[in-house]
Design an enzyme around this catalytic site. Structure first.
Site, short mmCIF file in Angstrom:
data_model
loop_
_atom_site.label_atom_id
_atom_site.label_comp_id
_atom_site.label_asym_id
_atom_site.label_seq_id
_atom_site.Cartn_x
_atom_site.Cartn_y
_atom_site.Cartn_z
N GLY A 27 0.27 -5.61 12.04
CA GLY A 27 0.39 -5.07 10.69
C GLY A 27 -0.72 -4.07 10.41
O GLY A 27 -1.59 -3.84 11.26
N ASN A 28 -0.69 -3.49 9.23
CA ASN A 28 -1.71 -2.51 8.84
C ASN A 28 -1.65 -2.25 7.34
O ASN A 28 -0.67 -2.62 6.69
CB ASN A 28 -1.55 -1.20 9.64
CG ASN A 28 -0.10 -0.91 9.98
OD1 ASN A 28 0.69 -0.59 9.10
ND2 ASN A 28 0.26 -1.09 11.24
N SER A 42 -6.42 1.35 14.61
CA SER A 42 -5.38 0.90 15.54
C SER A 42 -5.90 -0.26 16.40
O SER A 42 -7.01 -0.21 16.93
CB SER A 42 -5.00 2.07 16.45
OG SER A 42 -4.03 1.67 17.37
N GLY A 43 -5.07 -1.31 16.49
CA GLY A 43 -5.32 -2.36 17.48
C GLY A 43 -6.62 -3.14 17.36
O GLY A 43 -7.16 -3.58 18.36
N SER A 71 -4.31 3.55 12.57
CA SER A 71 -3.17 2.71 12.91
C SER A 71 -2.05 3.50 13.58
O SER A 71 -1.77 4.64 13.21
CB SER A 71 -2.64 2.07 11.64
OG SER A 71 -1.35 1.55 11.86
N SER A 72 -1.39 2.88 14.54
CA SER A 72 -0.28 3.54 15.24
C SER A 72 0.88 3.83 14.29
O SER A 72 1.79 4.59 14.62
CB SER A 72 0.20 2.67 16.40
OG SER A 72 0.50 1.37 15.94
N GLU A 73 0.88 3.19 13.10
CA GLU A 73 1.95 3.42 12.12
C GLU A 73 1.56 4.43 11.04
O GLU A 73 2.17 4.48 9.97
CB GLU A 73 2.39 2.10 11.48
CG GLU A 73 2.93 1.08 12.47
CD GLU A 73 4.25 1.48 13.15
OE1 GLU A 73 4.66 2.64 13.06
OE2 GLU A 73 4.84 0.61 13.80
N HIS A 92 1.81 -3.40 5.59
CA HIS A 92 2.82 -3.70 6.62
C HIS A 92 2.45 -5.00 7.32
O HIS A 92 1.33 -5.14 7.79
CB HIS A 92 2.89 -2.54 7.61
CG HIS A 92 3.67 -2.85 8.85
ND1 HIS A 92 4.93 -3.40 8.81
CD2 HIS A 92 3.36 -2.72 10.16
CE1 HIS A 92 5.37 -3.59 10.05
NE2 HIS A 92 4.42 -3.19 10.88
N HIS A 94 3.98 -8.57 9.80
CA HIS A 94 4.99 -9.16 10.66
C HIS A 94 5.19 -10.60 10.21
O HIS A 94 5.31 -11.51 11.03
CB HIS A 94 4.55 -9.12 12.13
CG HIS A 94 4.34 -7.73 12.67
ND1 HIS A 94 3.54 -7.46 13.75
CD2 HIS A 94 4.84 -6.53 12.26
CE1 HIS A 94 3.55 -6.15 13.98
NE2 HIS A 94 4.32 -5.57 13.09
N TYR A 113 14.18 -15.45 -8.24
CA TYR A 113 13.82 -14.37 -9.16
C TYR A 113 12.61 -13.55 -8.72
O TYR A 113 12.43 -12.40 -9.14
CB TYR A 113 13.62 -14.91 -10.58
CG TYR A 113 12.29 -15.57 -10.82
CD1 TYR A 113 12.11 -16.93 -10.58
CD2 TYR A 113 11.20 -14.84 -11.28
CE1 TYR A 113 10.89 -17.54 -10.79
CE2 TYR A 113 9.97 -15.44 -11.49
CZ TYR A 113 9.81 -16.78 -11.25
OH TYR A 113 8.61 -17.38 -11.45
N HIS A 154 11.45 -5.99 13.57
CA HIS A 154 10.04 -5.60 13.51
C HIS A 154 9.26 -6.35 12.43
O HIS A 154 8.39 -7.15 12.76
CB HIS A 154 9.96 -4.08 13.31
CG HIS A 154 8.58 -3.52 13.33
ND1 HIS A 154 8.31 -2.22 13.67
CD2 HIS A 154 7.38 -4.08 13.04
CE1 HIS A 154 6.99 -2.01 13.60
NE2 HIS A 154 6.41 -3.13 13.21
N TYR A 207 3.98 -7.99 -16.87
CA TYR A 207 3.43 -9.25 -16.42
C TYR A 207 1.98 -9.08 -15.95
O TYR A 207 1.60 -8.01 -15.51
CB TYR A 207 4.32 -9.77 -15.27
CG TYR A 207 3.85 -10.99 -14.54
CD1 TYR A 207 4.05 -12.26 -15.07
CD2 TYR A 207 3.22 -10.87 -13.30
CE1 TYR A 207 3.64 -13.38 -14.38
CE2 TYR A 207 2.81 -11.99 -12.61
CZ TYR A 207 3.02 -13.23 -13.15
OH TYR A 207 2.61 -14.33 -12.46
ZN LIG Z 1 4.42 -3.52 12.96
#
Ligand SMILES: [Zn+2]
Length: 209
Positions: A27-28, A42-43, A71-73, A92, A94, A113, A154, A207
């Site tokens: 994730g990132n 990244s990583g 990050s790779s994303e 992001h 997983h 809800y 993913h 809220y």
């Molecule tokens: Zn991912």
């Protein structure tokens, strides 16, 4: 300003691990700061990161500050900021139940809800290899006005005006994903109507504190 954002990212990166939303370096996170974005490296394991590891990029992804690779994303984070001006942070994960549904190519319907933190449902973006422009296009082509989208085979992407808001969406949608999965396994989920979800989304707008 950037230092505070980096500290907030470090906090929520660790919270992703503590609240079982991801494992290791999976994730990132990123945050928009004017025309820049700050993104996790990244990583790297979240528990080993420091504020100095956060990477500052411009809107095209060129690194302005930091010694780590972003990050790779990075592509889909940038694509989301370009896609909707109201997005101030991207999370992001997983997380297991959201990812389980994504591996079944199922959207999440309004079974509870709390889906209202994302929208009337959580749509599913078609599969594309991680870290590619195709994945970025799949996400921006699917998310619409939603604050969350499943990535086939993913994981999950959640967005919000701020990092705490995007993190909250990721956490609540993982709960809804778990409930949906369990209702599918145990029997027949009863799905809320569009009117019922619309009413919740109006209440969520006012809220909080
Ligand atoms: Zn991912």
């Amino acid at each position: 300003m950037l230092k505070q954002l980096k500290e907030q990212m470090l906090y929520y990166g660790r919270e992703m691990i503590a609240r079982n939303l991801t494992t290791g370096s999976g994730g990132n996170l990123s945050v928009r700061a004017g025309d820049r974005i700050v993104i996790t490296p990244s990583g790297m394991e979240y528990l080993a990161m420091t504020v100095a590891d956060m990477v500052v990029c411009d809107g095209r992804g060129r690194v302005l500050e930091g010694d780590r690779r972003p990050s790779s994303e990075l592509d889909f984070h940038l694509a989301l900021y370009n896609h909707r001006s109201g997005i101030g942070a991207v999370v992001h994960t997983h997380s297991v139940f959201a990812t389980t549904l994504a591996c079944m190519h199922r959207e999440i319907p309004p079974v509870h809800y709390l889906i209202g933190f994302a929208g009337p449902k959580v749509p599913l973006a078609p599969y594309a290899t991680f870290g590619t422009p195709e994945l970025a296009r799949a996400i921006t082509g699917t998310i619409g006005d939603s604050n969350a989208v499943l990535l086939a085979n993913h994981g999950l992407v959640a967005v919000g005006g701020t990092l705490p808001a995007a993190f909250n969406v990721a956490e609540e949608i993982e709960l809804v994903a778990r409930i949906y999965y369990q209702t599918l396994v145990a029997g027949e989920p009863k799905i809320l109507s569009r009117e019922q979800v619309d009413e919740v989304m109006v209440k969520f707008k006012g809220y909080g504190q």
